[in-house]
Structures are given as structure tokens and as C-alpha cells.
Design a protein around this motif. Structure first.
Motif, PDB file in Angstrom:
ATOM      1  N   SER A   1     -21.811  21.807 -32.624  1.00 37.59           N
ATOM      2  CA  SER A   1     -20.393  22.063 -32.702  1.00 37.59           C
ATOM      3  C   SER A   1     -19.947  20.672 -32.365  1.00 37.59           C
ATOM      4  O   SER A   1     -20.604  19.736 -31.879  1.00 37.59           O
ATOM      5  N   PHE A   2     -18.486  20.256 -32.808  1.00 40.33           N
ATOM      6  CA  PHE A   2     -17.936  19.507 -32.509  1.00 40.33           C
ATOM      7  C   PHE A   2     -16.702  19.496 -31.604  1.00 40.33           C
ATOM      8  O   PHE A   2     -16.160  20.453 -31.433  1.00 40.33           O
ATOM      9  N   VAL A   3     -16.467  18.593 -30.687  1.00 42.35           N
ATOM     10  CA  VAL A   3     -15.312  18.489 -29.741  1.00 42.35           C
ATOM     11  C   VAL A   3     -14.320  17.650 -30.490  1.00 42.35           C
ATOM     12  O   VAL A   3     -14.408  16.632 -31.068  1.00 42.35           O
ATOM     13  N   VAL A   4     -13.178  18.412 -30.585  1.00 43.45           N
ATOM     14  CA  VAL A   4     -11.863  17.803 -31.410  1.00 43.45           C
ATOM     15  C   VAL A   4     -10.846  17.279 -30.737  1.00 43.45           C
ATOM     16  O   VAL A   4     -10.543  17.942 -29.443  1.00 43.45           O
TER      17      VAL A   4
ATOM     18  N   LYS B   1     -17.698  14.756 -43.912  1.00 41.38           N
ATOM     19  CA  LYS B   1     -16.938  15.977 -44.332  1.00 41.38           C
ATOM     20  C   LYS B   1     -17.121  16.964 -43.380  1.00 41.38           C
ATOM     21  O   LYS B   1     -16.131  17.813 -43.267  1.00 41.38           O
ATOM     22  N   ALA B   2     -18.061  17.184 -42.507  1.00 39.77           N
ATOM     23  CA  ALA B   2     -18.336  18.111 -41.527  1.00 39.77           C
ATOM     24  C   ALA B   2     -17.418  17.682 -40.384  1.00 39.77           C
ATOM     25  O   ALA B   2     -16.812  18.633 -39.877  1.00 39.77           O
ATOM     26  N   ARG B   3     -17.088  16.412 -40.127  1.00 42.37           N
ATOM     27  CA  ARG B   3     -16.092  16.151 -39.043  1.00 42.37           C
ATOM     28  C   ARG B   3     -14.816  16.534 -39.452  1.00 42.37           C
ATOM     29  O   ARG B   3     -13.829  16.912 -38.727  1.00 42.37           O
ATOM     30  N   ARG B   4     -14.410  16.213 -40.974  1.00 38.48           N
ATOM     31  CA  ARG B   4     -13.286  16.559 -41.313  1.00 38.48           C
ATOM     32  C   ARG B   4     -12.761  18.001 -41.253  1.00 38.48           C
ATOM     33  O   ARG B   4     -11.771  18.369 -40.965  1.00 38.48           O
ATOM     34  N   ALA B   5     -13.801  18.647 -41.876  1.00 39.36           N
ATOM     35  CA  ALA B   5     -13.732  20.015 -41.792  1.00 39.36           C
ATOM     36  C   ALA B   5     -13.275  20.677 -40.269  1.00 39.36           C
ATOM     37  O   ALA B   5     -12.657  21.765 -39.984  1.00 39.36           O
ATOM     38  N   ALA B   6     -14.048  20.074 -39.357  1.00 38.71           N
ATOM     39  CA  ALA B   6     -13.705  20.534 -37.773  1.00 38.71           C
ATOM     40  C   ALA B   6     -12.537  20.255 -37.549  1.00 38.71           C
ATOM     41  O   ALA B   6     -11.882  21.112 -36.913  1.00 38.71           O
ATOM     42  N   ILE B   7     -11.999  19.005 -37.945  1.00 36.24           N
ATOM     43  CA  ILE B   7     -10.569  18.783 -37.415  1.00 36.24           C
ATOM     44  C   ILE B   7      -9.450  19.491 -38.198  1.00 36.24           C
ATOM     45  O   ILE B   7      -8.601  20.298 -37.446  1.00 36.24           O
ATOM     46  N   VAL B   8      -9.946  19.934 -39.489  1.00 39.03           N
ATOM     47  CA  VAL B   8      -8.979  20.807 -40.326  1.00 39.03           C
ATOM     48  C   VAL B   8      -8.863  22.356 -39.516  1.00 39.03           C
ATOM     49  O   VAL B   8      -7.825  22.929 -39.296  1.00 39.03           O
ATOM     50  N   ALA B   9      -9.902  22.605 -39.304  1.00 40.12           N
ATOM     51  CA  ALA B   9     -10.074  24.023 -38.780  1.00 40.12           C
ATOM     52  C   ALA B   9      -9.599  24.101 -37.296  1.00 40.12           C
ATOM     53  O   ALA B   9      -8.859  25.136 -36.624  1.00 40.12           O
ATOM     54  N   ALA B  10      -9.750  22.898 -36.474  1.00 37.15           N
ATOM     55  CA  ALA B  10      -9.047  22.838 -35.057  1.00 37.15           C
ATOM     56  C   ALA B  10      -7.744  22.999 -35.076  1.00 37.15           C
ATOM     57  O   ALA B  10      -6.975  23.633 -34.286  1.00 37.15           O
TER      58      ALA B  10
ATOM     59  N   ALA C   1     -13.431  13.877 -34.119  1.00 38.79           N
ATOM     60  CA  ALA C   1     -14.531  14.847 -33.986  1.00 38.79           C
ATOM     61  C   ALA C   1     -15.862  14.358 -33.426  1.00 38.79           C
ATOM     62  O   ALA C   1     -16.387  13.579 -34.352  1.00 38.79           O
ATOM     63  N   ILE C   2     -16.179  14.689 -32.446  1.00 38.19           N
ATOM     64  CA  ILE C   2     -17.565  14.018 -31.805  1.00 38.19           C
ATOM     65  C   ILE C   2     -18.465  15.318 -31.489  1.00 38.19           C
ATOM     66  O   ILE C   2     -18.018  16.452 -31.114  1.00 38.19           O
ATOM     67  N   LEU C   3     -19.579  15.230 -32.115  1.00 36.80           N
ATOM     68  CA  LEU C   3     -20.757  16.097 -31.718  1.00 36.80           C
ATOM     69  C   LEU C   3     -20.879  16.391 -30.304  1.00 36.80           C
ATOM     70  O   LEU C   3     -20.694  15.360 -29.550  1.00 36.80           O
ATOM     71  N   ARG C   4     -20.941  17.730 -29.982  1.00 38.81           N
ATOM     72  CA  ARG C   4     -20.834  18.205 -28.458  1.00 38.81           C
ATOM     73  C   ARG C   4     -22.004  17.423 -27.746  1.00 38.81           C
ATOM     74  O   ARG C   4     -21.930  17.067 -26.577  1.00 38.81           O
ATOM     75  N   SER C   5     -23.035  17.232 -28.382  1.00 40.89           N
ATOM     76  CA  SER C   5     -24.266  16.776 -27.522  1.00 40.89           C
ATOM     77  C   SER C   5     -24.025  15.385 -27.486  1.00 40.89           C
ATOM     78  O   SER C   5     -24.290  14.976 -26.154  1.00 40.89           O
TER      79      SER C   5
ATOM     80  N   ARG D   1     -20.249  23.065 -39.699  1.00 39.96           N
ATOM     81  CA  ARG D   1     -20.453  23.820 -40.979  1.00 39.96           C
ATOM     82  C   ARG D   1     -21.553  23.268 -41.545  1.00 39.96           C
ATOM     83  O   ARG D   1     -21.885  22.238 -41.737  1.00 39.96           O
ATOM     84  N   PRO D   2     -22.700  24.151 -41.582  1.00 37.44           N
ATOM     85  CA  PRO D   2     -24.194  23.556 -42.167  1.00 37.44           C
ATOM     86  C   PRO D   2     -23.687  23.384 -43.754  1.00 37.44           C
ATOM     87  O   PRO D   2     -23.225  23.900 -44.532  1.00 37.44           O
ATOM     88  N   GLY D   3     -24.713  22.435 -44.034  1.00 41.80           N
ATOM     89  CA  GLY D   3     -24.586  21.895 -45.674  1.00 41.80           C
ATOM     90  C   GLY D   3     -23.637  20.875 -45.612  1.00 41.80           C
ATOM     91  O   GLY D   3     -23.903  20.368 -46.879  1.00 41.80           O
ATOM     92  N   LEU D   4     -22.908  20.354 -44.958  1.00 42.16           N
ATOM     93  CA  LEU D   4     -21.995  19.243 -45.229  1.00 42.16           C
ATOM     94  C   LEU D   4     -22.452  18.029 -44.627  1.00 42.16           C
ATOM     95  O   LEU D   4     -23.040  18.032 -43.738  1.00 42.16           O
ATOM     96  N   PRO D   5     -22.277  16.912 -45.400  1.00 43.23           N
ATOM     97  CA  PRO D   5     -22.562  15.837 -44.864  1.00 43.23           C
ATOM     98  C   PRO D   5     -21.745  15.201 -43.695  1.00 43.23           C
ATOM     99  O   PRO D   5     -20.554  16.013 -43.509  1.00 43.23           O
ATOM    100  N   ALA D   6     -22.069  14.353 -42.836  1.00 42.29           N
ATOM    101  CA  ALA D   6     -21.459  13.984 -41.285  1.00 42.29           C
ATOM    102  C   ALA D   6     -19.810  13.970 -41.424  1.00 42.29           C
ATOM    103  O   ALA D   6     -19.186  14.604 -40.908  1.00 42.29           O
TER     104      ALA D   6
END
Length: 66
Positions: free
Chosen positions: A4-7, A32-41, A54-58, A25-30
Motif C-alpha cells: 500500500s501507499f501512504v499519500v 502509474k501506481a503512485r498516481r492512481a493512489a493519489i487520485v484514489a486518496a 505517494a510513498i510505499l508503506r514499507s 493496484r497490481p499490474g501498474l508500473p510504479a
């Protein structure tokens, strides 16, 4: 636990506030996945002039080890 991402939203020079934690979101490049996380948040596209991160939780947790 799924990845997961911390936004964060920038509120000032070198200042950020927590917005949400969003599952990656699985299957997205890094980028695009960060952008998708921000839009969702925030429920849509950022307004002009807004800055988000958007920073990976880990990575977020490791960052506090220093």
C-alpha cells in the motif's frame, strides 16, 4: 499484507500532512501506481498547484528508523 501507499499532501515548504493509506493496484508500473493512489486518496485529480506524494508503506516505516 498487500502493498500500500501512504499519500501525503504538501502544506508548506518541506511540510506534508497525511491524507490516506491506499492499497497498491497490481499490474501498474510504479509511476502509474503512485498516481492512481493519489487520485484514489483525494477522490479525483489534484487541483493546479497542489503537490502530493505517494510513498510505499514499507519505505515509510523504514524512513523512521534513522
Amino acid at each position: 499484507m498487500p502493498a500500500s501507499f501512504v499519500v501525503l499532501r504538501q502544506t508548506g515548504h518541506d511540510q506534508f500532512e497525511f491524507v490516506a493509506e491506499v492499497e497498491r493496484r497490481p499490474g501498474l508500473p510504479a509511476r502509474k501506481a503512485r498516481r492512481a493512489a493519489i487520485v484514489a486518496a483525494i477522490g479525483g485529480e489534484p487541483a493546479a498547484g497542489e503537490t502530493y506524494a505517494a510513498i510505499l508503506r514499507s519505505e515509510w516505516r523504514i524512513g523512521f528508523d534513522w
